[in-house]
Design an enzyme around this catalytic site. Structure first.
Site, mmCIF file in Angstrom:
data_model
loop_
_atom_site.group_PDB
_atom_site.id
_atom_site.type_symbol
_atom_site.label_atom_id
_atom_site.label_comp_id
_atom_site.label_asym_id
_atom_site.label_seq_id
_atom_site.Cartn_x
_atom_site.Cartn_y
_atom_site.Cartn_z
ATOM 1 N N ASN A 43 -9.835 0.311 0.342
ATOM 2 C CA ASN A 43 -8.395 0.236 0.488
ATOM 3 C C ASN A 43 -8.243 -0.266 -0.909
ATOM 4 O OD1 ASN A 43 -5.889 -0.185 0.509
ATOM 5 N ND2 ASN A 43 -6.140 -1.152 2.747
ATOM 6 N N CYS A 51 0.824 -1.216 -0.011
ATOM 7 C CA CYS A 51 0.088 -0.043 0.131
ATOM 8 C C CYS A 51 0.969 1.200 -0.180
ATOM 9 C CB CYS A 51 -0.919 0.115 1.264
ATOM 10 S SG CYS A 51 -2.004 -1.505 1.040
ATOM 11 N N HIS A 91 -3.023 7.092 3.226
ATOM 12 C CA HIS A 91 -3.318 5.942 2.742
ATOM 13 C C HIS A 91 -4.574 5.579 3.159
ATOM 14 C CE1 HIS A 91 -3.805 1.878 1.460
ATOM 15 N NE2 HIS A 91 -3.486 1.213 2.611
HETATM 16 N N1 COA Z 1 -18.534 -8.799 9.994
HETATM 17 C C1 COA Z 1 -19.044 -9.045 11.231
HETATM 18 N N2 COA Z 1 -18.132 -9.371 12.045
HETATM 19 C C2 COA Z 1 -16.904 -9.528 11.867
HETATM 20 C C3 COA Z 1 -16.450 -9.198 10.545
HETATM 21 C C4 COA Z 1 -17.405 -8.696 9.605
HETATM 22 N N3 COA Z 1 -16.885 -8.447 8.310
HETATM 23 N N4 COA Z 1 -14.929 -9.381 10.655
HETATM 24 C C5 COA Z 1 -14.577 -9.842 11.736
HETATM 25 N N5 COA Z 1 -15.608 -9.872 12.594
HETATM 26 C C6 COA Z 1 -15.855 -10.258 13.862
HETATM 27 C C7 COA Z 1 -14.564 -11.043 14.279
HETATM 28 O O1 COA Z 1 -14.923 -12.569 13.977
HETATM 29 C C8 COA Z 1 -14.594 -11.031 15.801
HETATM 30 O O2 COA Z 1 -15.674 -11.788 16.498
HETATM 31 P P1 COA Z 1 -15.397 -12.515 17.873
HETATM 32 O O3 COA Z 1 -15.209 -11.443 18.726
HETATM 33 O O4 COA Z 1 -16.540 -13.375 17.866
HETATM 34 O O5 COA Z 1 -14.018 -13.313 17.526
HETATM 35 C C9 COA Z 1 -15.046 -9.421 16.132
HETATM 36 O O6 COA Z 1 -15.836 -9.318 14.943
HETATM 37 C C10 COA Z 1 -14.180 -8.597 16.299
HETATM 38 O O7 COA Z 1 -13.073 -8.629 15.469
HETATM 39 P P2 COA Z 1 -11.792 -7.918 15.316
HETATM 40 O O8 COA Z 1 -10.630 -8.464 14.104
HETATM 41 O O9 COA Z 1 -11.191 -7.642 16.742
HETATM 42 O O10 COA Z 1 -12.109 -6.321 14.721
HETATM 43 P P3 COA Z 1 -11.752 -5.325 14.704
HETATM 44 O O11 COA Z 1 -12.514 -4.159 15.462
HETATM 45 O O12 COA Z 1 -10.410 -5.285 14.862
HETATM 46 O O13 COA Z 1 -11.986 -4.817 13.175
HETATM 47 C C11 COA Z 1 -10.896 -4.857 11.187
HETATM 48 C C12 COA Z 1 -11.706 -5.646 12.224
HETATM 49 C C13 COA Z 1 -10.335 -5.495 10.177
HETATM 50 C C14 COA Z 1 -12.128 -3.896 10.539
HETATM 51 C C15 COA Z 1 -9.686 -3.934 11.881
HETATM 52 O O14 COA Z 1 -8.861 -4.777 12.713
HETATM 53 C C16 COA Z 1 -9.083 -2.883 10.837
HETATM 54 O O15 COA Z 1 -9.306 -2.307 10.058
HETATM 55 N N6 COA Z 1 -7.708 -3.248 10.807
HETATM 56 C C17 COA Z 1 -6.912 -2.603 10.061
HETATM 57 C C18 COA Z 1 -6.918 -2.983 8.609
HETATM 58 C C19 COA Z 1 -5.954 -2.193 7.591
HETATM 59 O O16 COA Z 1 -6.115 -1.332 7.284
HETATM 60 N N7 COA Z 1 -5.342 -3.071 6.863
HETATM 61 C C20 COA Z 1 -4.599 -2.544 5.709
HETATM 62 C C21 COA Z 1 -3.578 -1.793 6.155
HETATM 63 S S1 COA Z 1 -2.411 -1.276 4.721
#
Ligand code: COA
Length: 322
Positions: free
Chosen positions: A279, A113, A249
């Site tokens: 993204n 990215c 980004h």
């Molecule tokens: N819909 C519903 N529930 C979802 C889900 C979805 N699309 N994706 C994950 N979950 C669930 C998980 O399974 C988890 O459930 P559990 O508690 O029963 O295990 C819960 O939601 C929390 O998961 P978690 O991964 O801790 O959520 P989060 O608040 O961290 O959000 C992201 C997940 C991916 C949105 C977040 O971590 C994020 O945006 N991270 C940065 C990613 C990024 O920008 N990457 C590229 C960088 S270049």
């Protein structure tokens, strides 16, 4: 030493739009969950057979048109991508061929990215030495091709697109400063655990799909985007108050909001395309730049701060006078 300034921008998004409602039908999720956690409402997805080079060509032609120059006036192409059409040759060489500007150097940069920010830094150094007069700098990715559509933690985030700028040698900046970083220790937080040398297959053990430890990536991204902004501003005797537009980004709405807050920069001065683009990896920064140039938010002489963050991890920033 020559400076480099932007004389044209362009962007391109594939026609097909994938909404959160569409994703609700594909995986166990809700539109509300996606919007609340990521800010993404829809993303664009390349059509079957439509490749990274196709997207890059559209964006590049628009940037050339905006710059008012012909492709033959370009003597360098640097293209950030992680999803090239082929193992080789590079997308940049194929783009060069399609545009009809043969002979000059053309190569891809793989910094995920941060690819566009890396490409900008490299191109400005070519211009600084006098080796290049006009460079086409592109960020283009078809990231949805390496997304596992059954992994609800990643597939909600990504989309496809391309953005491009034309840089030209100038007596004054232009690009004031650019800085690049990488730290390979973070490999397994965000990666595709397959490749040319380590091997591909379509089994879960060695799939060519993005894997991510989302909440860990989130924390590092917010911290890093704030740090690099402060680093480049301080080094140039500036503060966030001097920045007209922050173009980070476009990873996730919450990452963007947290970055702006930590910098003390009002969100109204940050370009945010996450809602409609998702993204788009290396395309995200130049696409957001192009959107804000074309809708008139960004004006000549505005101070812009571009920031990238991606797998590796890689990160970097470009500070410029538009
Ligand atoms: N819909 C519903 N529930 C979802 C889900 C979805 N699309 N994706 C994950 N979950 C669930 C998980 O399974 C988890 O459930 P559990 O508690 O029963 O295990 C819960 O939601 C929390 O998961 P978690 O991964 O801790 O959520 P989060 O608040 O961290 O959000 C992201 C997940 C991916 C949105 C977040 O971590 C994020 O945006 N991270 C940065 C990613 C990024 O920008 N990457 C590229 C960088 S270049």
């Amino acid at each position: 030493m020559n400076h480099a300034r932007i004389i044209g921008t362009g962007g391109y998004l594939p026609e097909k739009v994938l909404t959160n409602a569409d994703l609700e039908r594909m995986i166990e999720t809700t539109a509300d969950w996606i919007v609340e956690r990521t800010g993404v409402e829809e993303r664009h997805v390349a059509a079957p057979g439509e490749t990274t080079c196709d997207l890059a060509e559209h964006a590049s032609r628009r940037a050339l048109e905006a710059a008012g120059i012909e492709a033959r006036d370009i003597d360098l192409i640097v293209l950030g991508t992680t999803t090239p059409d082929h193992v080789f040759p590079s997308v940049a060489t194929q783009l060069q061929h399609r545009l009809g500007c043969h002979g000059g150097p053309a190569f891809d940069v793989q910094a995920v990215c941060t690819g566009f920010v890396y490409a900008m830094d490299i191109a400005r150094r070519f211009i600084a030495t006098g080796a290049t007069r006009r460079a086409l700098v592109v960020g283009a990715d078809t990231f949805t091709r390496i997304v596992d559509w059954q992994d609800r933690g990643t597939c909600i985030l990504f989309g496809d697109g391309a953005g491009a700028v034309v840089l030209e040698a100038a007596d004054e900046p232009g690009i004031i400063d650019s800085r690049l970083h990488a730290d390979g220790r973070y490999k397994e937080l965000l990666w595709v655990p397959a490749g040319v040398s380590s091997g591909y297959d379509r089994t879960r053990q060695n799939a060519a799909f993005v894997e991510m430890r989302g909440s860990e990536v989130f924390k590092v991204a917010v911290h890093t985007l704030k740090e690099i902004a402060e680093q480049i501003l301080t080094a140039n005797g500036m503060t966030a108050a001097d920045v007209n537009w922050l173009i980070p980004h476009q990873a996730n709405r919450r990452i963007l909001a947290a970055t702006a807050k930590r910098l003390g920069l009002p969100e109204e001065r940050m370009v945010d395309c996450v809602r409609l683009h998702g993204n788009t990896s290396a395309a995200s920064v130049p696409l957001a730049l192009d959107v804000a140039v074309r809708d008139g938010r960004i004006q000549r002489d505005d101070i812009l701060l571009l920031e990238g963050f991606g797998g590796g991890f890689t990160w970097g920033a470009v500070l410029l006078k538009y």
